[in-house]
Design a protein around this motif. Structure first.
Motif, PDB file in Angstrom:
ATOM      1  N   ASP B 146       0.804  -1.212   0.000  1.00 54.93           N
ATOM      2  CA  ASP B 146       0.000   0.000   0.000  1.00 54.93           C
ATOM      3  C   ASP B 146       0.844   1.273   0.000  1.00 54.93           C
ATOM      4  OD1 ASP B 146      -2.269   1.607   0.088  1.00 54.93           O
ATOM      5  OD2 ASP B 146      -2.246   1.663   2.274  1.00 54.93           O
ATOM      6  N   SER B 147       1.436   1.600   1.162  1.00 50.06           N
ATOM      7  CA  SER B 147       1.962   2.960   1.304  1.00 50.06           C
ATOM      8  C   SER B 147       3.202   3.238   0.477  1.00 50.06           C
ATOM      9  CB  SER B 147       2.208   3.283   2.779  1.00 50.06           C
ATOM     10  OG  SER B 147       3.094   2.357   3.352  1.00 50.06           O
ATOM     11  N   GLU B 194      -5.157  -4.939   4.033  1.00 51.96           N
ATOM     12  CA  GLU B 194      -5.041  -4.145   2.799  1.00 51.96           C
ATOM     13  C   GLU B 194      -4.956  -5.056   1.569  1.00 51.96           C
ATOM     14  OE1 GLU B 194      -5.185  -0.791   2.490  1.00 51.96           O
ATOM     15  OE2 GLU B 194      -4.686   0.010   4.466  1.00 51.96           O
ATOM     16  N   LYS B 197      -8.384  -5.910   0.731  1.00 44.39           N
ATOM     17  CA  LYS B 197      -9.026  -4.721   0.171  1.00 44.39           C
ATOM     18  C   LYS B 197      -8.986  -4.711  -1.361  1.00 44.39           C
ATOM     19  CE  LYS B 197      -7.001  -0.745  -0.185  1.00 44.39           C
ATOM     20  NZ  LYS B 197      -6.258   0.491   0.111  1.00 44.39           N
ATOM     21  N   ASN B 253      -9.649   3.902  -0.832  1.00 40.76           N
ATOM     22  CA  ASN B 253     -10.056   4.209   0.535  1.00 40.76           C
ATOM     23  C   ASN B 253     -11.160   3.291   1.050  1.00 40.76           C
ATOM     24  OD1 ASN B 253      -8.253   6.351   0.988  1.00 40.76           O
ATOM     25  ND2 ASN B 253      -9.527   7.706  -0.255  1.00 40.76           N
ATOM     26  N   HIS B 256     -11.645   2.860   4.698  1.00 41.26           N
ATOM     27  CA  HIS B 256     -10.790   3.842   5.368  1.00 41.26           C
ATOM     28  C   HIS B 256     -11.554   4.976   6.039  1.00 41.26           C
ATOM     29  CE1 HIS B 256      -7.558   1.628   3.548  1.00 41.26           C
ATOM     30  NE2 HIS B 256      -6.649   2.441   4.041  1.00 41.26           N
ATOM     31  N   THR B 257     -12.744   5.333   5.554  1.00 39.62           N
ATOM     32  CA  THR B 257     -13.465   6.429   6.213  1.00 39.62           C
ATOM     33  C   THR B 257     -13.894   5.971   7.609  1.00 39.62           C
ATOM     34  OG1 THR B 257     -14.206   7.284   4.090  1.00 39.62           O
ATOM     35  CG2 THR B 257     -15.399   8.032   6.037  1.00 39.62           C
ATOM     36  N   GLY B 259     -12.595   3.341   9.079  1.00 40.08           N
ATOM     37  CA  GLY B 259     -11.352   2.928   9.737  1.00 40.08           C
ATOM     38  C   GLY B 259     -10.617   4.098  10.382  1.00 40.08           C
ATOM     39  N   HIS B 260     -10.473   5.193   9.638  1.00 34.81           N
ATOM     40  CA  HIS B 260      -9.806   6.370  10.202  1.00 34.81           C
ATOM     41  C   HIS B 260     -10.569   6.917  11.396  1.00 34.81           C
ATOM     42  CE1 HIS B 260      -7.397   7.434   6.300  1.00 34.81           C
ATOM     43  NE2 HIS B 260      -6.751   6.592   7.073  1.00 34.81           N
ATOM     44  N   HIS B 275      -3.638   0.476  12.194  1.00 33.22           N
ATOM     45  CA  HIS B 275      -4.309   0.927  10.974  1.00 33.22           C
ATOM     46  C   HIS B 275      -5.014  -0.200  10.226  1.00 33.22           C
ATOM     47  CE1 HIS B 275      -5.175   3.226   7.381  1.00 33.22           C
ATOM     48  NE2 HIS B 275      -4.493   2.368   6.648  1.00 33.22           N
ATOM     49  N   VAL B 279      -8.910  -0.740   9.195  1.00 32.52           N
ATOM     50  CA  VAL B 279      -9.377  -0.950   7.819  1.00 32.52           C
ATOM     51  C   VAL B 279     -10.229  -2.223   7.735  1.00 32.52           C
ATOM     52  CG1 VAL B 279      -8.605  -1.467   5.456  1.00 32.52           C
ATOM     53  CG2 VAL B 279      -7.472   0.331   6.779  1.00 32.52           C
ATOM     54  N   ASP B 337     -12.494  13.989   8.765  1.00 29.50           N
ATOM     55  CA  ASP B 337     -11.660  13.282   7.800  1.00 29.50           C
ATOM     56  C   ASP B 337     -11.541  14.114   6.527  1.00 29.50           C
ATOM     57  OD1 ASP B 337     -10.521  10.388   7.568  1.00 29.50           O
ATOM     58  OD2 ASP B 337     -11.383  10.811   5.616  1.00 29.50           O
TER      59      ASP B 337
END
Lengths: 379, 379
Positions: B146-147, B194, B197, B253, B256-257, B259-260, B275, B279, B337
């Motif tokens: 991912d990142s 992820e 995902k 995402n 993620h909404t 999740g965050h 994190h 997620v 967010d």
């Protein structure tokens, strides 16, 4: 060449960068039109104005008024005036202020001020939410003809100037030539050094025009608008061809390698030397160095130097007040400059009036010899 | 779809971004080849390695060795491990360290670590001298899939996560799948969320493959390489189509909404929630919310949730240890967010297994009702 569009007393220069293209509006009274010009391009947005303690009392209330009249709500953050504001901690303050207002990516940061404010606010706009809208309202001649156009933003590091930043383009630049009348003569002159630079880079006919019209540019009126527009068009053309400074954009650094070294040697003390004065001396040195290398006639070099002297700009290292510089000090500052690539020194030199070029292979020894001669020269 | 090239046990995914295209090399033992792979692409450069206190004892000395053998001199800066390192002051430390080494624009910053190190080092590389070379060597599953791919870099603000940063692409990503065997089971699982995902976004056949092969992915071996490569290819395809997240990139995402919001409500306390776990719960919620809105069958939603449960990931808000959350708290975190645009809530919802879409017009009331039901559910 980038076109200049005229409309009444104002002129518009378009910076062509594909999807990131933008207009520069130049003329008297542009500030009063700022609200409508912004709202027309981006209706419904909100704004965070970044300005400084010198500019805020003069223009901030008026600016917020014209925005309000155009339906744009704005907040403001007022930073201390001066180069020290280009720091990581001031950047953090601006970023936090924009986030505190909960502005979104489509909202705008507005830089209202000189080069320091433009560089700081542009950097903040470039990194909040990985990039917000950004508008430049430059209030100094230097910012109008140079720093507000082209997307270079950034702050200083204790290790050197402008070492931290991003390339980030504004969506609009509003250059009100009337506000320049509140500048001190010294500050206007310093900005004028950058105006002369565009002539000396590659526009000999503009240099000649300045030799004839400089008094009118200083006094205000249509010649001032014309001069600012020609500089913006010149910079826009260079930036459009080389956005991230891999090639010809380096020509814009004419006078800047020597100039930055002088500023650093003077500890960035503006009582001794401001940026435009450093550039003026730097351009004089670049022309004399080119003459010494046999690239340009002594006559042409002298003509360039004489015009800078005519408007009252310094052209000799010895004109900088305070302790004398040594060759070693200046060479060390030149080596620290970021225009060093793989150890070779890069200078902008010239083959004639308005015929500058990038010289990437200059030996340190030649530069050192030249500077020794300059430091021995009488004041 | 982005191609995956195979070579022995390794695979290569190319991220197509015009002049900024780059390779992701994936496989066992890639770390040992890092020096030659870097030197082949950029001979003669120097490197500044950014890593953390967890990774440094495991891999830093080996990394500097293989670089040295390839003729690349390197320095290293070791940051504290954990999310608190994504701060303005740590960014300043990294930037200063790179400048202290006098690295030039063509030299490289290397991120050796997980997502925190990648985000921080990438941001630093993006702003030192307005952009240096940057190489990612991700050491967690989360970072590999991912990142490290896609160019999102940044730090946190006291006002929210990842609110400050730039889009800045690496020139190379080296994902050694062997190093993942030193991760704790909890950390590997979190990264696996992820992986799932990508299946749930738009690759139902990959989701099915994971249902069959998840044990082999956890155990290591060719299935792990295959899973990482498929995730990187999926992300590369999305990023190539929408580098700066104006459109379909938002699909990434998924989960993620929610999740965050859960991470924020748990005060980013990794003892309560990391994190990937956020997620996992977020994806479970997105599927149940989609079912409640009549978009997806209850059966398909349950199947998505069940696979997450099978590998030991949490899927219920009540599984988060510590004080209970209220609907108001979660709604407030959702509103903060950055995926809020002009006041409307944006969610990634789904019309079936692997049929996610961006829903931009979700009313706060519906979300609030749904969350109330979820919070009432038994643990």
């Amino acid at each position: 060449m980038t076109d200049i569009q005229a409309s009444g007393a104002s002129k518009t220069v378009r910076v062509e960068l594909g999807a990131r293209s933008y207009d520069i509006l130049i003329g008297p009274g542009i500030l009063a039109r700022a609200g409508e010009e912004i709202a027309r391009r981006a209706p419904g947005i909100r704004a965070a104005i970044v300005t400084d303690e010198t500019v805020a009392p003069l223009y901030l209330a008026r600016m917020q008024d014209v925005l309000r009249q155009a339906g744009i709500a704005s907040s403001a953050i007022v930073m201390p005036a001066g180069e020290a504001t280009k720091s990581l901690s001031c950047l953090g303050e601006v970023v936090d202020s924009v986030l505190a207002d909960r502005l979104e990516r489509g909202d705008t940061v507005i830089a209202l001020g000189g080069g320091v404010i433009g560089d700081l606010a542009g950097f903040a706009a470039g990194i909040v939410r990985r990039g917000m809208r950004f508008i430049q309202i430059p209030t100094t001649l230097l910012a109008q003809v140079d720093s507000s156009v082209g997307g270079k933003t950034g702050i200083n590091s204790p290790r050197g100037k402008n070492l931290i930043g991003v390339f980030y383009q504004p969506q609009l630049v509003l250059a009100d030539t009337e506000v320049l009348s509140t500048l001190s003569p010294r500050e206007f002159r310093a900005g004028y050094a950058e105006v002369v630079k565009y002539g000396l880079i590659d526009q000999p006919e503009f240099f000649e025009w300045l030799e004839q019209h400089h008094a009118a540019v200083f006094a205000g009126g249509p010649e001032r608008v014309e001069a600012v527009a020609r500089c913006c068009a010149a910079k826009a053309a260079v930036v459009a061809g080389d956005e991230q400074e891999h090639g010809n954009r380096a020509l814009l650094n004419l006078g800047h390698t020597f100039g930055h070294a002088l500023e650093a040697a003077a500890n960035y003390d503006s009582a001794r030397l401001v940026h435009g004065e450093g550039v003026a001396i730097g351009m004089a040195l670049a022309h004399r160095f080119s003459a010494q290398l046999g690239l340009i006639s002594g006559q042409d070099a002298t003509r360039a130097v004489r015009h800078l002297q005519t408007v009252g700009l310094p052209t000799e290292i010895s004109q900088i007040p305070g302790p004398r510089f040594t060759v070693d000090l200046l060479m060390d500052k030149i080596a620290q400059d970021k225009k060093v690539s793989k150890g070779k020194l890069t200078f902008i030199l010239t083959r004639g009036l308005g015929q500058s070029f990038v010289a990437r292979d200059i030996s340190a020894e030649k530069v050192s010899e030249f500077l020794a001669g300059q430091l021995d020269a009488p004041a």
